[in-house]
Design a protein around this motif. Sequence first.
Motif, PDB file in Angstrom:
ATOM      1  N   MET A  46       0.833  -1.195   0.000  1.00  0.00           N
ATOM      2  CA  MET A  46       0.000   0.000   0.000  1.00  0.00           C
ATOM      3  C   MET A  46       0.869   1.247   0.000  1.00  0.00           C
ATOM      4  SD  MET A  46      -3.239  -0.800   2.506  1.00  0.00           S
ATOM      5  CE  MET A  46      -4.147  -2.359   2.394  1.00  0.00           C
ATOM      6  N   ARG A  47       0.391   2.281  -0.707  1.00  0.00           N
ATOM      7  CA  ARG A  47       1.078   3.568  -0.758  1.00  0.00           C
ATOM      8  C   ARG A  47       0.069   4.681  -0.534  1.00  0.00           C
ATOM      9  NH1 ARG A  47       4.001   4.138  -6.395  1.00  0.00           N
ATOM     10  NH2 ARG A  47       4.234   6.258  -5.575  1.00  0.00           N
ATOM     11  N   CYS A  48       0.554   5.803  -0.047  1.00  0.00           N
ATOM     12  CA  CYS A  48      -0.278   6.980   0.136  1.00  0.00           C
ATOM     13  C   CYS A  48       0.253   8.081  -0.772  1.00  0.00           C
ATOM     14  CB  CYS A  48      -0.256   7.408   1.601  1.00  0.00           C
ATOM     15  SG  CYS A  48      -1.193   8.910   1.928  1.00  0.00           S
ATOM     16  N   LEU A  49      -0.610   8.676  -1.590  1.00  0.00           N
ATOM     17  CA  LEU A  49      -0.205   9.718  -2.537  1.00  0.00           C
ATOM     18  C   LEU A  49      -0.822  11.055  -2.153  1.00  0.00           C
ATOM     19  CD1 LEU A  49       0.328   7.019  -4.092  1.00  0.00           C
ATOM     20  CD2 LEU A  49      -0.240   8.255  -6.190  1.00  0.00           C
ATOM     21  N   ASP A  50      -0.077  12.128  -2.390  1.00  0.00           N
ATOM     22  CA  ASP A  50      -0.558  13.469  -2.040  1.00  0.00           C
ATOM     23  C   ASP A  50      -1.024  14.263  -3.261  1.00  0.00           C
ATOM     24  OD1 ASP A  50       1.819  14.057  -3.308  1.00  0.00           O
ATOM     25  OD2 ASP A  50       2.614  15.320  -1.704  1.00  0.00           O
ATOM     26  N   MET A  51      -1.279  13.589  -4.374  1.00  0.00           N
ATOM     27  CA  MET A  51      -1.557  14.298  -5.619  1.00  0.00           C
ATOM     28  C   MET A  51      -2.832  15.148  -5.546  1.00  0.00           C
ATOM     29  SD  MET A  51      -2.499  10.961  -7.949  1.00  0.00           S
ATOM     30  CE  MET A  51      -2.890  11.893  -9.429  1.00  0.00           C
ATOM     31  N   GLU A  52      -3.836  14.708  -4.788  1.00  0.00           N
ATOM     32  CA  GLU A  52      -5.075  15.489  -4.722  1.00  0.00           C
ATOM     33  C   GLU A  52      -4.950  16.657  -3.752  1.00  0.00           C
ATOM     34  OE1 GLU A  52      -8.752  13.423  -4.301  1.00  0.00           O
ATOM     35  OE2 GLU A  52      -8.537  12.416  -6.242  1.00  0.00           O
ATOM     36  N   ILE A  53      -4.182  16.498  -2.687  1.00  0.00           N
ATOM     37  CA  ILE A  53      -4.061  17.618  -1.749  1.00  0.00           C
ATOM     38  C   ILE A  53      -3.174  18.715  -2.330  1.00  0.00           C
ATOM     39  CG2 ILE A  53      -4.391  16.024   0.181  1.00  0.00           C
ATOM     40  CD1 ILE A  53      -1.509  16.585   1.024  1.00  0.00           C
ATOM     41  N   ARG A  54      -2.362  18.377  -3.339  1.00  0.00           N
ATOM     42  CA  ARG A  54      -1.530  19.388  -3.997  1.00  0.00           C
ATOM     43  C   ARG A  54      -2.301  20.142  -5.081  1.00  0.00           C
ATOM     44  NH1 ARG A  54       1.736  17.220  -7.036  1.00  0.00           N
ATOM     45  NH2 ARG A  54       1.692  14.988  -6.607  1.00  0.00           N
ATOM     46  N   ARG A  55      -3.419  19.598  -5.495  1.00  0.00           N
ATOM     47  CA  ARG A  55      -4.193  20.213  -6.571  1.00  0.00           C
ATOM     48  C   ARG A  55      -5.019  21.383  -6.030  1.00  0.00           C
ATOM     49  NH1 ARG A  55      -7.592  15.866  -8.768  1.00  0.00           N
ATOM     50  NH2 ARG A  55      -5.638  15.056  -9.582  1.00  0.00           N
ATOM     51  N   GLN A  56      -4.993  22.477  -6.731  1.00  0.00           N
ATOM     52  CA  GLN A  56      -5.745  23.657  -6.315  1.00  0.00           C
ATOM     53  C   GLN A  56      -7.223  23.484  -6.675  1.00  0.00           C
ATOM     54  OE1 GLN A  56      -4.352  26.383  -4.600  1.00  0.00           O
ATOM     55  NE2 GLN A  56      -2.651  24.936  -4.497  1.00  0.00           N
ATOM     56  N   GLY A  57      -8.079  24.039  -5.844  1.00  0.00           N
ATOM     57  CA  GLY A  57      -9.509  24.015  -6.149  1.00  0.00           C
ATOM     58  C   GLY A  57     -10.142  22.669  -5.851  1.00  0.00           C
ATOM     59  N   ARG A  58     -11.265  22.425  -6.490  1.00  0.00           N
ATOM     60  CA  ARG A  58     -12.026  21.201  -6.238  1.00  0.00           C
ATOM     61  C   ARG A  58     -11.295  19.970  -6.752  1.00  0.00           C
ATOM     62  NH1 ARG A  58     -18.450  22.580  -7.237  1.00  0.00           N
ATOM     63  NH2 ARG A  58     -18.695  23.915  -5.400  1.00  0.00           N
ATOM     64  N   THR A  59     -11.584  18.846  -6.107  1.00  0.00           N
ATOM     65  CA  THR A  59     -10.939  17.582  -6.450  1.00  0.00           C
ATOM     66  C   THR A  59     -11.931  16.687  -7.187  1.00  0.00           C
ATOM     67  OG1 THR A  59      -9.495  17.705  -4.523  1.00  0.00           O
ATOM     68  CG2 THR A  59      -9.833  15.535  -5.484  1.00  0.00           C
ATOM     69  N   TYR A  60     -11.566  16.258  -8.383  1.00  0.00           N
ATOM     70  CA  TYR A  60     -12.443  15.391  -9.175  1.00  0.00           C
ATOM     71  C   TYR A  60     -11.736  14.072  -9.480  1.00  0.00           C
ATOM     72  CZ  TYR A  60     -15.113  19.683  -9.936  1.00  0.00           C
ATOM     73  OH  TYR A  60     -15.833  20.835  -9.759  1.00  0.00           O
ATOM     74  N   SER A  61     -12.480  12.983  -9.361  1.00  0.00           N
ATOM     75  CA  SER A  61     -11.892  11.654  -9.550  1.00  0.00           C
ATOM     76  C   SER A  61     -11.373  11.449 -10.971  1.00  0.00           C
ATOM     77  CB  SER A  61     -12.934  10.568  -9.230  1.00  0.00           C
ATOM     78  OG  SER A  61     -13.338  10.648  -7.876  1.00  0.00           O
ATOM     79  N   TYR A  62     -12.080  11.981 -11.963  1.00  0.00           N
ATOM     80  CA  TYR A  62     -11.639  11.751 -13.342  1.00  0.00           C
ATOM     81  C   TYR A  62     -10.260  12.358 -13.583  1.00  0.00           C
ATOM     82  CZ  TYR A  62     -12.303  16.511 -15.125  1.00  0.00           C
ATOM     83  OH  TYR A  62     -12.163  17.856 -15.372  1.00  0.00           O
ATOM     84  N   GLU A  63      -9.983  13.524 -12.962  1.00  0.00           N
ATOM     85  CA  GLU A  63      -8.671  14.156 -13.128  1.00  0.00           C
ATOM     86  C   GLU A  63      -7.570  13.285 -12.538  1.00  0.00           C
ATOM     87  OE1 GLU A  63      -9.204  18.905 -12.977  1.00  0.00           O
ATOM     88  OE2 GLU A  63      -9.741  17.881 -11.133  1.00  0.00           O
ATOM     89  N   THR A  64      -7.844  12.758 -11.361  1.00  0.00           N
ATOM     90  CA  THR A  64      -6.855  11.909 -10.689  1.00  0.00           C
ATOM     91  C   THR A  64      -6.545  10.677 -11.515  1.00  0.00           C
ATOM     92  OG1 THR A  64      -7.531  12.675  -8.498  1.00  0.00           O
ATOM     93  CG2 THR A  64      -6.420  10.533  -8.613  1.00  0.00           C
ATOM     94  N   MET A  65      -7.583  10.012 -12.002  1.00  0.00           N
ATOM     95  CA  MET A  65      -7.364   8.774 -12.736  1.00  0.00           C
ATOM     96  C   MET A  65      -6.732   9.034 -14.099  1.00  0.00           C
ATOM     97  SD  MET A  65      -8.115   6.809 -10.359  1.00  0.00           S
ATOM     98  CE  MET A  65      -7.508   5.419 -11.310  1.00  0.00           C
ATOM     99  N   GLU A  66      -7.070  10.131 -14.757  1.00  0.00           N
ATOM    100  CA  GLU A  66      -6.418  10.469 -16.026  1.00  0.00           C
ATOM    101  C   GLU A  66      -4.940  10.789 -15.801  1.00  0.00           C
ATOM    102  OE1 GLU A  66     -10.039  12.236 -18.821  1.00  0.00           O
ATOM    103  OE2 GLU A  66      -8.710  13.641 -17.781  1.00  0.00           O
ATOM    104  N   GLU A  67      -4.643  11.502 -14.724  1.00  0.00           N
ATOM    105  CA  GLU A  67      -3.245  11.832 -14.419  1.00  0.00           C
ATOM    106  C   GLU A  67      -2.431  10.569 -14.152  1.00  0.00           C
ATOM    107  OE1 GLU A  67      -0.684  14.324 -11.065  1.00  0.00           O
ATOM    108  OE2 GLU A  67      -2.787  14.856 -11.400  1.00  0.00           O
ATOM    109  N   LEU A  68      -3.014   9.640 -13.406  1.00  0.00           N
ATOM    110  CA  LEU A  68      -2.315   8.383 -13.121  1.00  0.00           C
ATOM    111  C   LEU A  68      -2.107   7.575 -14.407  1.00  0.00           C
ATOM    112  CD1 LEU A  68      -4.074   7.253  -9.812  1.00  0.00           C
ATOM    113  CD2 LEU A  68      -1.700   7.999 -10.065  1.00  0.00           C
ATOM    114  N   LYS A  69      -3.145   7.509 -15.232  1.00  0.00           N
ATOM    115  CA  LYS A  69      -3.038   6.743 -16.485  1.00  0.00           C
ATOM    116  C   LYS A  69      -1.951   7.319 -17.388  1.00  0.00           C
ATOM    117  CE  LYS A  69      -5.790   5.006 -20.357  1.00  0.00           C
ATOM    118  NZ  LYS A  69      -7.090   5.069 -21.066  1.00  0.00           N
ATOM    119  N   ASP A  70      -1.865   8.649 -17.452  1.00  0.00           N
ATOM    120  CA  ASP A  70      -0.845   9.297 -18.282  1.00  0.00           C
ATOM    121  C   ASP A  70       0.555   9.101 -17.704  1.00  0.00           C
ATOM    122  OD1 ASP A  70      -2.784  10.182 -20.000  1.00  0.00           O
ATOM    123  OD2 ASP A  70      -2.895  12.213 -19.172  1.00  0.00           O
TER     124      ASP A  70
END
Length: 203
Positions: A72-96
């Motif tokens: 298991m790992r813990c990622l800070d990618m959403e807490i670093r993102r400004q504004g609202r957090t959307y799941s599609y952005e997170t998953m697209e970023e990971l896929k890329d």
Amino acid sequence: MHMKKIGVMGGTFNPIHIGHMMLAEAARDEFSLDEIWLIPTGFSYMKNPRDVLSAEERYRMTCLAVKDNDKMRCLDMEIRRQGRTYSYETMEELKDSFPETEFFFLVGADCLFAMESWKFPERLFRACSIIAAVREGTDMPKMERKRLELEQRYGAIIFLFSFRNLEISSTDIRERIYGGKSIRYLVPDIVMRYIEKNGLYKY
């Protein structure tokens, strides 16, 4: 070449508790995932911000919860993102970022009935498969119908799996702390010590 299989579990984790950990481990085992990545939300537009601890504190607790588990790992990618957090952005970023990895987004099965109201659900479904945890006693035929509907409408790939009912919630844990009650065995010991040391949730 082996295509790595990663489960992604997002959430407020306010605080992370044993139920989250058990669900992550059960999904990893059931679907032979290589790892589970836990991603605390930054700004969750579905929650009242007054009820949510700072993103940094929730991230620290989540990291502590998984630090002794090499799967298991813990990622800070959403807490670093400004504004609202959307799941599609997170998953697209990971896929890329990890093109040779197959991603599985882990949710509670009730989310299947809400996902169409999420921001750009079609982009989320393109970026990953969905693993939906179904609690005992749930109307499975109803879940199967919804799964089929989403797959036909969006081309989604959705897996259902049964998961035991656990009467544990972050809300209850916060209320217990506020009321001066024990949260031992509801959260990992290291998280309990962090909460106590920093006097969290005593508002």
